[in-house]
Design a protein around this motif. Structure first.
Motif, PDB file in Angstrom:
ATOM      1  N   TYR A   1       0.828  -1.187   0.000  1.00 31.34           N
ATOM      2  CA  TYR A   1       0.000   0.000   0.000  1.00 31.34           C
ATOM      3  C   TYR A   1       0.873   1.251   0.000  1.00 31.34           C
ATOM      4  O   TYR A   1       1.905   1.279   0.686  1.00 31.34           O
ATOM      5  CB  TYR A   1      -0.861   0.057   1.256  1.00 31.34           C
ATOM      6  CG  TYR A   1      -1.811  -1.096   1.433  1.00 31.34           C
ATOM      7  CD1 TYR A   1      -1.417  -2.254   2.103  1.00 31.34           C
ATOM      8  CD2 TYR A   1      -3.114  -1.021   0.954  1.00 31.34           C
ATOM      9  CE1 TYR A   1      -2.293  -3.311   2.275  1.00 31.34           C
ATOM     10  CE2 TYR A   1      -4.008  -2.075   1.136  1.00 31.34           C
ATOM     11  CZ  TYR A   1      -3.582  -3.207   1.785  1.00 31.34           C
ATOM     12  OH  TYR A   1      -4.454  -4.253   1.967  1.00 31.34           O
ATOM     13  N   CYS A   2       0.461   2.274  -0.731  1.00 29.40           N
ATOM     14  CA  CYS A   2       1.129   3.551  -0.562  1.00 29.40           C
ATOM     15  C   CYS A   2       0.226   4.464   0.263  1.00 29.40           C
ATOM     16  O   CYS A   2      -0.998   4.287   0.299  1.00 29.40           O
ATOM     17  CB  CYS A   2       1.507   4.197  -1.884  1.00 29.40           C
ATOM     18  SG  CYS A   2       0.142   4.766  -2.896  1.00 29.40           S
ATOM     19  N   ALA A   3       0.845   5.408   0.925  1.00 31.64           N
ATOM     20  CA  ALA A   3       0.137   6.304   1.827  1.00 31.64           C
ATOM     21  C   ALA A   3       0.719   7.705   1.693  1.00 31.64           C
ATOM     22  O   ALA A   3       1.896   7.866   1.354  1.00 31.64           O
ATOM     23  CB  ALA A   3       0.262   5.803   3.264  1.00 31.64           C
ATOM     24  N   ALA A   4      -0.102   8.706   2.000  1.00 31.20           N
ATOM     25  CA  ALA A   4       0.329  10.103   1.890  1.00 31.20           C
ATOM     26  C   ALA A   4      -0.226  10.930   3.037  1.00 31.20           C
ATOM     27  O   ALA A   4      -1.305  10.634   3.570  1.00 31.20           O
ATOM     28  CB  ALA A   4      -0.134  10.696   0.563  1.00 31.20           C
ATOM     29  N   ARG A   5       0.497  11.964   3.411  1.00 33.46           N
ATOM     30  CA  ARG A   5       0.018  12.956   4.373  1.00 33.46           C
ATOM     31  C   ARG A   5       0.678  14.288   4.040  1.00 33.46           C
ATOM     32  O   ARG A   5       1.790  14.320   3.499  1.00 33.46           O
ATOM     33  CB  ARG A   5       0.330  12.556   5.808  1.00 33.46           C
ATOM     34  CG  ARG A   5       1.803  12.482   6.140  1.00 33.46           C
ATOM     35  CD  ARG A   5       2.025  12.607   7.625  1.00 33.46           C
ATOM     36  NE  ARG A   5       1.800  13.967   8.092  1.00 33.46           N
ATOM     37  CZ  ARG A   5       1.474  14.266   9.339  1.00 33.46           C
ATOM     38  NH1 ARG A   5       1.321  13.307  10.237  1.00 33.46           N
ATOM     39  NH2 ARG A   5       1.295  15.522   9.693  1.00 33.46           N
ATOM     40  N   TYR A   6      -0.010  15.366   4.380  1.00 31.61           N
ATOM     41  CA  TYR A   6       0.532  16.680   4.081  1.00 31.61           C
ATOM     42  C   TYR A   6       1.733  16.953   4.980  1.00 31.61           C
ATOM     43  O   TYR A   6       1.643  16.860   6.200  1.00 31.61           O
ATOM     44  CB  TYR A   6      -0.536  17.752   4.252  1.00 31.61           C
ATOM     45  CG  TYR A   6      -1.635  17.603   3.240  1.00 31.61           C
ATOM     46  CD1 TYR A   6      -2.930  17.312   3.632  1.00 31.61           C
ATOM     47  CD2 TYR A   6      -1.361  17.698   1.886  1.00 31.61           C
ATOM     48  CE1 TYR A   6      -3.932  17.143   2.689  1.00 31.61           C
ATOM     49  CE2 TYR A   6      -2.364  17.525   0.941  1.00 31.61           C
ATOM     50  CZ  TYR A   6      -3.637  17.251   1.354  1.00 31.61           C
ATOM     51  OH  TYR A   6      -4.626  17.078   0.432  1.00 31.61           O
ATOM     52  N   SER A   7       2.858  17.267   4.363  1.00 28.22           N
ATOM     53  CA  SER A   7       4.085  17.570   5.088  1.00 28.22           C
ATOM     54  C   SER A   7       5.117  18.022   4.076  1.00 28.22           C
ATOM     55  O   SER A   7       5.189  17.471   2.986  1.00 28.22           O
ATOM     56  CB  SER A   7       4.604  16.329   5.823  1.00 28.22           C
ATOM     57  OG  SER A   7       5.880  16.580   6.368  1.00 28.22           O
ATOM     58  N   SER A   8       5.920  18.986   4.452  1.00 25.27           N
ATOM     59  CA  SER A   8       6.922  19.468   3.504  1.00 25.27           C
ATOM     60  C   SER A   8       8.308  18.913   3.791  1.00 25.27           C
ATOM     61  O   SER A   8       9.069  18.647   2.870  1.00 25.27           O
ATOM     62  CB  SER A   8       6.967  20.999   3.516  1.00 25.27           C
ATOM     63  OG  SER A   8       7.282  21.460   4.819  1.00 25.27           O
ATOM     64  N   GLY A   9       8.652  18.720   5.068  1.00 27.88           N
ATOM     65  CA  GLY A   9      10.031  18.407   5.363  1.00 27.88           C
ATOM     66  C   GLY A   9      10.324  17.104   6.059  1.00 27.88           C
ATOM     67  O   GLY A   9      11.473  16.680   6.119  1.00 27.88           O
ATOM     68  N   SER A  10       9.292  16.424   6.566  1.00 28.87           N
ATOM     69  CA  SER A  10       9.532  15.229   7.372  1.00 28.87           C
ATOM     70  C   SER A  10       9.103  13.970   6.644  1.00 28.87           C
ATOM     71  O   SER A  10       8.374  14.029   5.659  1.00 28.87           O
ATOM     72  CB  SER A  10       8.760  15.329   8.687  1.00 28.87           C
ATOM     73  OG  SER A  10       9.151  16.465   9.425  1.00 28.87           O
ATOM     74  N   TYR A  11       9.580  12.843   7.156  1.00 26.99           N
ATOM     75  CA  TYR A  11       9.043  11.566   6.706  1.00 26.99           C
ATOM     76  C   TYR A  11       8.394  10.884   7.910  1.00 26.99           C
ATOM     77  O   TYR A  11       8.676  11.227   9.059  1.00 26.99           O
ATOM     78  CB  TYR A  11      10.104  10.669   6.058  1.00 26.99           C
ATOM     79  CG  TYR A  11      11.257  10.277   6.965  1.00 26.99           C
ATOM     80  CD1 TYR A  11      12.481  10.913   6.857  1.00 26.99           C
ATOM     81  CD2 TYR A  11      11.128   9.258   7.902  1.00 26.99           C
ATOM     82  CE1 TYR A  11      13.528  10.558   7.669  1.00 26.99           C
ATOM     83  CE2 TYR A  11      12.170   8.894   8.713  1.00 26.99           C
ATOM     84  CZ  TYR A  11      13.384   9.546   8.599  1.00 26.99           C
ATOM     85  OH  TYR A  11      14.430   9.193   9.401  1.00 26.99           O
ATOM     86  N   TYR A  12       7.521   9.943   7.623  1.00 26.10           N
ATOM     87  CA  TYR A  12       6.748   9.288   8.668  1.00 26.10           C
ATOM     88  C   TYR A  12       6.758   7.783   8.428  1.00 26.10           C
ATOM     89  O   TYR A  12       6.788   7.337   7.279  1.00 26.10           O
ATOM     90  CB  TYR A  12       5.312   9.813   8.678  1.00 26.10           C
ATOM     91  CG  TYR A  12       5.246  11.304   8.904  1.00 26.10           C
ATOM     92  CD1 TYR A  12       5.384  12.185   7.836  1.00 26.10           C
ATOM     93  CD2 TYR A  12       5.080  11.829  10.183  1.00 26.10           C
ATOM     94  CE1 TYR A  12       5.359  13.553   8.038  1.00 26.10           C
ATOM     95  CE2 TYR A  12       5.047  13.194  10.390  1.00 26.10           C
ATOM     96  CZ  TYR A  12       5.187  14.055   9.312  1.00 26.10           C
ATOM     97  OH  TYR A  12       5.170  15.405   9.522  1.00 26.10           O
ATOM     98  N   THR A  13       6.713   7.024   9.520  1.00 25.63           N
ATOM     99  CA  THR A  13       6.830   5.575   9.391  1.00 25.63           C
ATOM    100  C   THR A  13       5.715   4.806  10.084  1.00 25.63           C
ATOM    101  O   THR A  13       5.747   3.581  10.108  1.00 25.63           O
ATOM    102  CB  THR A  13       8.173   5.095   9.964  1.00 25.63           C
ATOM    103  OG1 THR A  13       8.211   5.403  11.361  1.00 25.63           O
ATOM    104  CG2 THR A  13       9.342   5.758   9.258  1.00 25.63           C
ATOM    105  N   THR A  14       4.738   5.500  10.644  1.00 24.90           N
ATOM    106  CA  THR A  14       3.641   4.813  11.337  1.00 24.90           C
ATOM    107  C   THR A  14       2.342   4.983  10.561  1.00 24.90           C
ATOM    108  O   THR A  14       2.087   6.027   9.955  1.00 24.90           O
ATOM    109  CB  THR A  14       3.453   5.354  12.750  1.00 24.90           C
ATOM    110  OG1 THR A  14       3.140   6.753  12.675  1.00 24.90           O
ATOM    111  CG2 THR A  14       4.711   5.163  13.575  1.00 24.90           C
ATOM    112  N   GLU A  15       1.486   3.963  10.622  1.00 26.34           N
ATOM    113  CA  GLU A  15       0.203   4.017   9.920  1.00 26.34           C
ATOM    114  C   GLU A  15      -0.628   5.216  10.336  1.00 26.34           C
ATOM    115  O   GLU A  15      -1.264   5.866   9.503  1.00 26.34           O
ATOM    116  CB  GLU A  15      -0.591   2.738  10.208  1.00 26.34           C
ATOM    117  CG  GLU A  15      -0.134   1.517   9.474  1.00 26.34           C
ATOM    118  CD  GLU A  15      -1.115   0.382   9.670  1.00 26.34           C
ATOM    119  OE1 GLU A  15      -0.758  -0.567  10.396  1.00 26.34           O
ATOM    120  OE2 GLU A  15      -2.226   0.454   9.120  1.00 26.34           O
ATOM    121  N   ALA A  16      -0.637   5.477  11.622  1.00 34.22           N
ATOM    122  CA  ALA A  16      -1.505   6.530  12.160  1.00 34.22           C
ATOM    123  C   ALA A  16      -1.161   7.908  11.620  1.00 34.22           C
ATOM    124  O   ALA A  16      -1.993   8.823  11.668  1.00 34.22           O
ATOM    125  CB  ALA A  16      -1.428   6.533  13.684  1.00 34.22           C
TER     126      ALA A  16
END
Length: 125
Positions: A95-110
């Motif tokens: 699955y691919c996932a997206a969230r609004y953010s300019s500078g960080s990366y995220y590794t949790t589903e939530a």
């Protein structure tokens, strides 16, 4: 919200390669961080790889480091997951996932609000 559609899954022999794609549509003018997760049968969904919006910094789960490469094409609003040296344990729905953010990366589903429908990857041994 951004809409995501994955493609590129399939059946491959162990040691082979696949490239997954995730095309985004909708509010693609906003900066957003993206990631790949996977879920194997009978297991919980797990993080695979992530990429930032601005610097394209990537981060990988230990299980795929050195074998998988995530990249993004801003012009096509698409991210990719190049998977090499595939193993049977890589078999899962990706699955691919997206969230609004300019500078960080995220590794949790939530952390993610937008998800694709998933694409099946099956690695035969």
């Amino acid at each position: 919200q951004v809409q995501l559609v994955e493609s590129g899954g399939g059946l491959v022999q162990a040691g082979g390669s696949l490239r997954l794609s995730c095309a985004a549509s909708g509010r693609t003018f906003s900066p957003y961080a993206m990631a790949w997760f996977r879920q194997a049968p009978g297991k919980e969904r797990e993080f695979v790889a992530a990429i930032t919006w601005t610097t394209r910094t990537t981060y990988y789960a230990d299980s795929v480091k050195g074998r998988f490469t995530m990249s993004r094409d801003y012009a096509r609003n698409t991210v990719y997951l190049q998977m090499n040296s595939l193993k049977s344990e890589d078999t899962a729905v990706y699955y691919c996932a997206a969230r609004y953010s300019s500078g960080s990366y995220y590794t949790t589903e939530a952390a993610f609000g937008s998800w694709g429908q998933g694409t099946q990857v099956t690695v035969s041994s």
